[in-house]
Design an enzyme around this catalytic site. Structure first.
Site, PDB file in Angstrom:
ATOM      1  N   ASP A 126      14.864 -12.983 -19.323  1.00  0.00           N
ATOM      2  CA  ASP A 126      14.417 -12.949 -20.716  1.00  0.00           C
ATOM      3  C   ASP A 126      15.601 -12.743 -21.654  1.00  0.00           C
ATOM      4  O   ASP A 126      16.117 -11.631 -21.771  1.00  0.00           O
ATOM      5  CB  ASP A 126      13.391 -11.819 -20.867  1.00  0.00           C
ATOM      6  CG  ASP A 126      12.864 -11.675 -22.281  1.00  0.00           C
ATOM      7  OD1 ASP A 126      13.060 -12.601 -23.092  1.00  0.00           O
ATOM      8  OD2 ASP A 126      12.246 -10.635 -22.573  1.00  0.00           O
ATOM      9  N   ASP A 310      14.990 -17.664 -27.054  1.00  0.00           N
ATOM     10  CA  ASP A 310      14.336 -16.636 -26.238  1.00  0.00           C
ATOM     11  C   ASP A 310      13.618 -17.287 -25.065  1.00  0.00           C
ATOM     12  O   ASP A 310      12.541 -17.865 -25.222  1.00  0.00           O
ATOM     13  CB  ASP A 310      13.354 -15.852 -27.118  1.00  0.00           C
ATOM     14  CG  ASP A 310      12.625 -14.752 -26.363  1.00  0.00           C
ATOM     15  OD1 ASP A 310      12.900 -14.556 -25.162  1.00  0.00           O
ATOM     16  OD2 ASP A 310      11.774 -14.076 -26.979  1.00  0.00           O
TER      17      ASP A 310
END
Length: 425
Positions: A126, A310
């Site tokens: 992430d 992201d």
């Protein structure tokens, strides 16, 4: 608790490199050539269905922003429609049904090992966070729903980081928190010894519901790490000095397993040149600007659009004016509060969407934006492009990142690069 928004705002007051004022790097690393490729795997513990409104709800919570009431209600509406569809199909056919999990690309995770002997967990890499946290033997049993857990007491190399805790507050007021251990942490043969591993004592219900994920490997900048009283370095920052190059790359795929490379740039995974753009250092996210956009065959609109790349966010969130311009070209499209975002008839023809990185252009196929059906029997589809209104920041999530080969460069100053790559059919 500390929210990501609190950290984002606080960091704007500190005009320094994101690596200053942090603990020293761990220098005991098994580098195995200083480069490694991590292939995602399909997790058999995936959900039987994907609720797209929940993806938007989670994005609000992740960035510490209260989700609007209509999005909360939309999650419930879609859950109800899906359950009704499953029940109807089972009644009519005698067997259960599901939206194929690979249709929405949410079941692809990366196996890691922690401790001695190694304990295998499935984690999500992430770039939108900086915590390496996991479900653990300390997590209450009613907050674990099929996830694998890390047991520090079963590892001979685990050590409690005395006096250190971590805590993340989400936009709905819920949170996750826990204690911190150091232990051997390995991904794809790349091992960092004494990596900070954040063991959960409490997990929000949002994360408990994610049965396919055992935790996260945060690849944002270490300045955003939530361990207190001393922030801890991310896996990448601990590994950087021993890698052949201070980079990692993301080659995410559409309806297929992708990969991450650490320590090198694989020229076989892209075509032409890599176009780099500056990362805005102070927030601690991989924040940068797009140079503009176009819809379908329309003219390119030059505009600086700042946002976060992201890998932990599913959809693409852009300013309302851009999103409206896109769906204006989709027959039957509407911004539905009932479903929590833009939806359209699944039979509608969608245009492509092009974004710019400096002078380069990257076109997202229409199929990527026709994200998923509301339920197995629904003729309504949910868009992979949604408005960032209310979030306070644009998010370049997986719908956009799948279009390119993306280079996250840990040089000082950091930068991010995009290159054209062959697309999955």
């Amino acid at each position: 608790m500390v929210s990501l928004t609190d950290l984002f705002l606080a960091s704007l007051l500190v005009p320094t490199s994101p690596w200053l004022c942090l603990p020293p790097r761990i220098d005991t690393i098994d580098q195995r050539g200083g480069r490694v490729t991590l292939k995602q795997v399909r997790n058999p513990r995936g959900h039987k269905a994907f609720n797209p409104a929940r993806a938007t709800y989670r994005t609000f919570l992740k960035y510490g922003v209260p989700a609007p009431d209509y999005i909360k209600k939309a999650v419930a509406h879609i859950d109800e429609e899906q359950e009704e569809a499953f029940a109807r199909i089972k009644r009519d056919t005698g067997s259960a049904a599901a939206i194929p999990i690979n249709e929405v690309d949410i079941a692809y995770v990366t196996p890691v090992t922690i401790g001695t002997p190694p304990q295998t967990l499935m984690l999500d890499l992430d770039t939108g966070s900086s915590d390496l946290w996991v479900f653990s033997s300390l997590t209450p049993s009613n907050q674990v729903r099929g996830q694998e857990i890390y047991s520090p007491t079963k590892s001979s190399t685990s050590k409690l980081l005395s006096g250190h805790t971590w805590s993340i507050r989400y936009g709905d007021g819920s949170g996750s928190r826990g204690t911190v251990y150091t232990d051997n942490f390995t991904i794809g043969g790349l091992e960092v010894k004494s990596q900070a591993v954040q063991a959960a004592l409490e997990v929000s219900s949002m994360l408990t519901q994610e049965q396919s994920l055992d935790g996260l490997v945060g690849l944002g900048f270490s300045a955003l790490n939530t361990v207190r009283p001393s922030s801890q370095l991310t896996f990448f920052d601990n590994a950087r000095p021993n890698l052949d190059e201070e980079v990692f790359t993301a080659d995410l795929k559409y309806h297929a397993t992708g990969s991450y490379d650490f320590g090198f740039i694989d020229s076989k995974k892209y075509a032409g040149n890599i176009t780099y753009t500056a990362v805005q250092q102070s927030p601690g996210y991989w924040t940068h600007s797009l140079s503009g956009y176009s819809v379908g065959s329309g003219a390119f609109q030059a505009s600086q659009i700042s946002g976060i790349s992201d890998t932990g966010t599913t959809l693409l969130y852009l300013p309302t004016a851009i999103v409206t311009a896109y769906y204006r070209q989709v027959q039957g499209a509407q911004n539905s509060q009932y479903y929590g975002g833009y939806v359209f008839p699944c039979s509608s023809t969608l245009p492509t969407f092009t974004f710019g990185i400096e002078g380069a252009r990257f076109t997202i196929p229409a199929s990527y934006i026709n994200y998923t059906r509301i339920s197995p029997t629904s003729t309504t589809c949910y868009g992979g492009l949604q408005s960032s209104s209310g979030l306070g920041i644009n998010i370049f999530g997986d719908v956009a990142l799948k279009r390119a080969f993306v280079v996250f460069s840990g040089t000082n100053p950091p930068r991010i690069g995009f290159a054209i790559k062959p697309l999955a059919s």
